[in-house]
Enzyme design. Structure first.
Site, PDB file in Angstrom:
ATOM      1  N   ASP A  36      26.374  42.411  36.075  1.00 47.32           N
ATOM      2  CA  ASP A  36      27.491  43.311  36.915  1.00 47.32           C
ATOM      3  C   ASP A  36      27.833  44.344  36.345  1.00 47.32           C
ATOM      4  O   ASP A  36      27.994  44.734  35.098  1.00 47.32           O
ATOM      5  CB  ASP A  36      28.736  42.224  37.033  1.00 47.32           C
ATOM      6  CG  ASP A  36      28.346  40.868  37.718  1.00 47.32           C
ATOM      7  OD1 ASP A  36      27.440  40.920  38.686  1.00 47.32           O
ATOM      8  OD2 ASP A  36      28.876  39.847  37.460  1.00 47.32           O
ATOM      9  N   LYS A  56      28.232  44.129  41.438  1.00 46.47           N
ATOM     10  CA  LYS A  56      28.923  43.331  42.631  1.00 46.47           C
ATOM     11  C   LYS A  56      30.193  44.536  42.859  1.00 46.47           C
ATOM     12  O   LYS A  56      30.778  44.112  43.807  1.00 46.47           O
ATOM     13  CB  LYS A  56      29.545  41.983  42.048  1.00 46.47           C
ATOM     14  CG  LYS A  56      28.335  41.267  42.136  1.00 46.47           C
ATOM     15  CD  LYS A  56      28.772  39.760  41.673  1.00 46.47           C
ATOM     16  CE  LYS A  56      29.100  38.883  42.873  1.00 46.47           C
ATOM     17  NZ  LYS A  56      29.276  37.574  42.388  1.00 46.47           N
ATOM     18  N   MET A 170      42.096  38.042  39.977  1.00 40.24           N
ATOM     19  CA  MET A 170      41.780  38.696  41.025  1.00 40.24           C
ATOM     20  C   MET A 170      42.795  39.001  41.811  1.00 40.24           C
ATOM     21  O   MET A 170      43.122  38.912  42.845  1.00 40.24           O
ATOM     22  CB  MET A 170      40.501  37.995  41.657  1.00 40.24           C
ATOM     23  CG  MET A 170      39.392  37.855  41.059  1.00 40.24           C
ATOM     24  SD  MET A 170      38.319  37.032  42.077  1.00 40.24           S
ATOM     25  CE  MET A 170      38.625  35.210  41.638  1.00 40.24           C
TER      26      MET A 170
HETATM   27  N1  SAH Z   1      34.702  34.315  34.799  1.00 44.54           N
HETATM   28  C1  SAH Z   1      35.640  35.442  34.627  1.00 44.54           C
HETATM   29  C2  SAH Z   1      36.655  35.809  35.845  1.00 44.54           C
HETATM   30  C3  SAH Z   1      35.857  36.290  37.134  1.00 44.54           C
HETATM   31  S1  SAH Z   1      36.912  36.770  38.409  1.00 44.54           S
HETATM   32  C4  SAH Z   1      36.214  35.163  33.342  1.00 44.54           C
HETATM   33  O1  SAH Z   1      36.359  33.859  33.087  1.00 44.54           O
HETATM   34  O2  SAH Z   1      36.729  35.902  32.985  1.00 44.54           O
HETATM   35  C5  SAH Z   1      37.283  38.481  37.937  1.00 44.54           C
HETATM   36  C6  SAH Z   1      38.699  38.559  37.583  1.00 44.54           C
HETATM   37  O3  SAH Z   1      38.996  38.049  36.205  1.00 44.54           O
HETATM   38  C7  SAH Z   1      39.323  39.906  37.794  1.00 44.54           C
HETATM   39  O4  SAH Z   1      39.716  40.302  38.801  1.00 44.54           O
HETATM   40  C8  SAH Z   1      40.616  39.644  36.757  1.00 44.54           C
HETATM   41  O5  SAH Z   1      41.698  39.166  37.517  1.00 44.54           O
HETATM   42  C9  SAH Z   1      39.731  39.062  35.875  1.00 44.54           C
HETATM   43  N2  SAH Z   1      39.389  39.574  34.496  1.00 44.54           N
HETATM   44  C10 SAH Z   1      37.940  39.731  34.008  1.00 44.54           C
HETATM   45  N3  SAH Z   1      37.929  40.435  33.011  1.00 44.54           N
HETATM   46  C11 SAH Z   1      39.157  40.909  32.704  1.00 44.54           C
HETATM   47  C12 SAH Z   1      39.658  41.629  31.741  1.00 44.54           C
HETATM   48  N4  SAH Z   1      38.735  42.109  30.671  1.00 44.54           N
HETATM   49  N5  SAH Z   1      40.947  41.750  31.623  1.00 44.54           N
HETATM   50  C13 SAH Z   1      41.883  41.359  32.469  1.00 44.54           C
HETATM   51  N6  SAH Z   1      41.264  40.587  33.738  1.00 44.54           N
HETATM   52  C14 SAH Z   1      40.109  40.224  33.605  1.00 44.54           C
END
Ligand code: SAH
Length: 486
Positions: A36, A56, A170
């Site tokens: 992604d 995405k 999110m």
């Molecule tokens: N699978 C991922 C989450 C995917 S959903 C996980 O386990 O982290 C995507 C959401 O994850 C984003 O909208 C945000 O809320 C959060 N996110 C992902 N990476 C992030 C980061 N480095 N810092 C803060 N929030 C993050």
């Protein structure tokens, strides 16, 4: 037909060092990697596979979930080892489960490789333990961006009634609605809340407020996705556990080393050179004056390195008593095979003590704006003082300084390593029309001065100095700051 395999791999929150060993190994073995847009490109350093950005978040070439599933199947059916690299953990709001089911249906072998999820790592990196003895004994993770019309919408009253910590992923675009829903469902609006933006990325930021105020503050600070919302008492622990952000204002050439030192001392460095060094033409009577002085003094490693570019100076120095103000300067001389005496205290009294009975005249090779602080004291003590400027300290014009000034309020510590860093930071802020904000940030944060001349200059400029080390070195300054943070 040859059959490949698909690995659904978690990449962690952003910092490539937070990938698992297995993820790293599989990236090395893969024929194809689907990733992604949000992933740090350094994760793919040295990866020889075919790289496909399924973007995405990219907008234009965006593949929908079905398209991604199809591509995974196609690549695996062609006999490839496919790594599907996903942010955080693949099975937490990552649609990894859907991809796994699609592969299963086609009879394609697959394996999930869990990753460090941002829902726990982003708070951790911002100084928030998601559970804490006596404060929170449960963690609830929800999505803040539900598709409207979903069969089983989030039950905000149930969520509000839970104690412990709530993490909302999110949740940037609907932050205001979600916070209001929680409050309407009975969560006190005074509950501590934080948004952690880009956790584990170099530009990580956190803002904290109350649940009632967090949406307004996030908007004001321009918090963007990816970010997570943390709600609960654990947020207050960040005051003590978050790494303090320290602004390093030294010239570019010293940034890397200084930032590494600051990290060693537990700080999060922000590189923002306020000054640069411009070489000055040497005076024509240089050698004569060098010949006259019994002793030659350097006040910075920069001065040493510039002076020793000239073979004449180098030769003349060999027969002199050398003095270095500070250990870094002595080290720089040592690199050139020269030994220097160091005063115990980096002040004119310290120097006077060192020189007493050993030499009656001293020549400073240093910056044209070098403080008169040392020389005046020596003159008063009857020592003959000469001064040859080697370089001039000028404003850096570095865009990182402008960035820092724009974000001054999020800086915890300002590290002033010379009076010129203070002058040029303030001058630049004034030129940007942000002098008032800067002064406010300086008053709210911790101001550290490396030594007396720097401290005096800050005071003259109207900035209150909180910290000055006993020994005037950058490392000593970091040590005092660390003590202060405990
Ligand atoms: N699978 C991922 C989450 C995917 S959903 C996980 O386990 O982290 C995507 C959401 O994850 C984003 O909208 C945000 O809320 C959060 N996110 C992902 N990476 C992030 C980061 N480095 N810092 C803060 N929030 C993050």
């Amino acid at each position: 037909m040859a059959r490949g395999k698909v690995y659904l791999v978690g990449a962690g929150p952003g910092d490539p060092e937070l990938m698992t060993l297995k993820a790293k190994r599989l990236l090395g073995e893969a024929d194809v990697v689907l990733f992604d847009r949000l992933l740090d490109p350094r994760m793919l350093d040295g990866v020889r596979a075919e790289l496909i950005d399924v973007g995405k978040n990219a907008g234009r070439h965006k593949l929908n979930q079905e398209g991604i599933n199809r591509l995974l199947i196609e690549k695996a059916q062609a006999g490839n080892i496919v790594v599907r690299l996903k942010g955080g953990d693949p099975y937490l709001f990552g649609r990894g489960g859907e991809e796994a089911l699609a592969l299963l249906e086609k009879g394609i072998p697959f394996e999930v490789v869990p990753g460090v999820t941002s829902s726990i790592a982003a708070p951790a990196l911002a100084g928030i333990p998601v559970t804490h003895r006596g404060v929170a004994s449960s963690l609830t993770i929800v999505t803040g961006h539900e598709e409207p019309g979903k069969e089983a919408p989030l039950d905000w009253s149930a969520i509000a009634a839970l104690g412990g910590t709530l993490v909302v992923l999110m949740g940037v675009s609907r932050l205001e609605k979600n916070a209001a829903a929680l409050i309407a469902a009975g969560k006190p609006s005074s509950t501590p809340a934080a948004m952690v933006e880009k956790g584990g990325w170099p530009e990580q930021r956190m803002i904290s407020a109350t649940l009632g105020d967090i949406a307004r503050k996030a908007k004001e600070e321009g918090i963007e996705s990816p970010a997570i919302l943390v709600v609960g008492e654990v947020v207050t622990l960040a005051q003590r556990l978050a790494k303090k952000k320290i602004a390093i204002l030294r010239p570019d050439a010293q940034q890397k080393e200084s930032a590494a030192l600051a990290e060693n001392y537990g700080f999060s460095p922000i590189s923002a050179p306020a000054i640069a060094l411009a070489k000055k033409p040497l005076p024509s009577d240089l050698l004569e004056r060098l010949g006259r002085a019994e002793c030659v003094a350097f006040t910075s490693a920069n001065g040493v390195n510039m002076a020793l570019q000239s073979p004449d100076i180098r030769q003349a120095l060999a027969s002199k008593m050398l003095v270095s103000i500070g250990p870094k300067t002595a080290q720089a001389l040592a690199v050139h095979g020269l030994t220097a005496a160091m005063p115990q205290e980096y002040s004119s009294q310290g120097l006077e003590k060192l020189l007493s009975n050993r030499c009656r005249s001293i020549l400073f090779l240093r910056s044209s704006q070098g403080s008169r602080y040392l020389s005046d004291g020596l003159r008063a003590a009857g020592i003959d003082v000469d001064d040859i400027p080697l370089y001039e300290v000028v404003p850096s014009g570095d865009p990182r300084l402008d960035e820092l000034i724009k974000r001054a309020r999020s800086v915890d510590i300002f590290a002033f390593t010379s009076s010129s860093t203070a002058r040029f930071l303030i001058e630049r802020a004034a030129a940007m029309g942000r002098e008032k904000e800067l002064f406010r940030a300086l008053a709210a944060g911790t101001v550290a001065a490396i030594g007396k001349p720097t401290k005096e200059e800050l005071t003259r400029l109207g900035v209150e100095v909180d910290v000055m080390p006993d020994e005037f070195t950058f490392v000593a300054m970091l040590a005092v700051l660390r003590e202060l943070a405990r």
